[in-house]
Enzyme design. Structure first.
Site, PDB file in Angstrom:
ATOM      1  N   HIS A   1       2.511  62.055   2.666  1.00  0.00           N
ATOM      2  CA  HIS A   1       3.849  62.332   3.184  1.00  0.00           C
ATOM      3  C   HIS A   1       4.833  62.262   2.018  1.00  0.00           C
ATOM      4  CE1 HIS A   1       3.175  60.852   7.615  1.00  0.00           C
ATOM      5  NE2 HIS A   1       3.299  62.165   7.617  1.00  0.00           N
TER       6      HIS A   1
ATOM      7  N   CYS B   1       8.285  54.058   6.322  1.00  0.00           N
ATOM      8  CA  CYS B   1       7.523  54.611   7.451  1.00  0.00           C
ATOM      9  C   CYS B   1       7.930  53.965   8.772  1.00  0.00           C
ATOM     10  CB  CYS B   1       6.025  54.386   7.265  1.00  0.00           C
ATOM     11  SG  CYS B   1       5.325  55.193   5.835  1.00  0.00           S
TER      12      CYS B   1
END
Ligand code: ARG
Length: 266
Positions: free
Chosen positions: A165, A259
């Site tokens: 990511h 996150c």
């Protein structure tokens, strides 16, 4: 310096565990301690409160062990929400759950037409939306975000599966200033970043490998994993205030402070 209080959405890791593999950090053979994950996460919540930031919570859903990684649940810019559509079937139900939360809170939510994993791959600077692709978010999702938010989206190619990511390889320090690990990006994307952010803080492979880039900055205070020692020193040298939070349990799922944190931008 007058700091703007931030508004975050988070999800308690009540059902956190590692029972499948969708990134190289995950190993179901390694035991997880859910109680410890919750305690570490609560520390992060506590620090946001101490810094004066507002935190809302979405209820965790049994059977969705990665739902703690709220950043992936949506992207919110100017009070407009782009829902997430996950790459992997194990997380598919998280997208509608997060969108439902925003709808019931009264936000204008666009249902996604392409795969996008929310703020995992969309990072917002003052003038741009930086968008990762290569492992999760589809380039079609980048175009969709540009059209929905009306902000220029800069597509960046991720090339190292450990940094699957964008928010594992880059974080926004303030306004149009970022920190990143160049090795996570293709040569062309490294050139794009160098052109856009000539003053960027370049982070070492060592600090990237302890999830140092999964940090959260409010423009002055930077929540950073304690293991990212050189990054912490560099932040201090630049006048930022690094605050360490150890989320070692959640790192077993391939996640860190960012996150766990979905920013709601009014
Ligand atoms: N296990 C999760 C996954 O692989 C971790 C997500 C981490 N979130 C993030 N914003 N990088 O999808």
């Amino acid at each position: 310096m007058k700091l703007q209080p931030r508004h975050y959405l988070m999800c308690r890791p009540s059902y956190f565990t590692v029972e499948y593999i969708i990134n190289p950090w995950m190993d179901p053979e390694v035991p997880t301690d859910t109680a410890l994950a919750v305690a570490q996460w609560e520390k992060l919540v506590e620090i946001y409160g101490q810094l004066g930031h507002k935190v809302d919570f979405i209820d965790p859903i049994p059977g969705l062990p990665d739902m703690v990684f709220a950043a992936n649940g949506a992207t919110v810019v100017d009070g407009r929400v782009l829902g997430a559509q996950f790459r992997n079937v194990q997380r598919a139900d998280e997208g509608p759950a997060y969108s439902a939360w925003f709808e019931s809170a009264g936000y204008d939510v666009k249902a996604p037409k392409h795969v996008n994993e929310g703020e995992g791959d969309f990072l917002v600077t003052e003038n741009f939306i930086l968008a990762g692709t290569g492992f999760r978010t589809d380039p079609g999702g980048h175009a969709e975000a540009q059209e929905w938010f009306g902000r220029p989206v800069i597509s960046l190619q991720l090339i190292d599966p450990r940094y699957y990511h964008l928010d594992t390889a880059l974080f926004v320090l303030e306004a149009d200033q970022v920190a990143y690990f160049p090795g996570a990006f293709s040569p062309g994307s490294q050139q794009v970043l160098a052109r856009l952010f000539p003053e960027a803080l370049l982070v070492s492979a060592e600090d990237a490998a302890v999830f140092g880039l999964n940090s959260v900055s409010d423009g002055h205070n930077v929540i950073v994993p304690p293991q990212a020692t050189q990054l912490i020193a560099d932040l201090t040298a630049r006048g930022y205030n690094p605050i360490t939070v150890d989320l070692s349990e959640l790192l077993k799922g391939g996640g860190g402070p960012k996150c766990c944190t979905l920013e709601i931008r009014a």
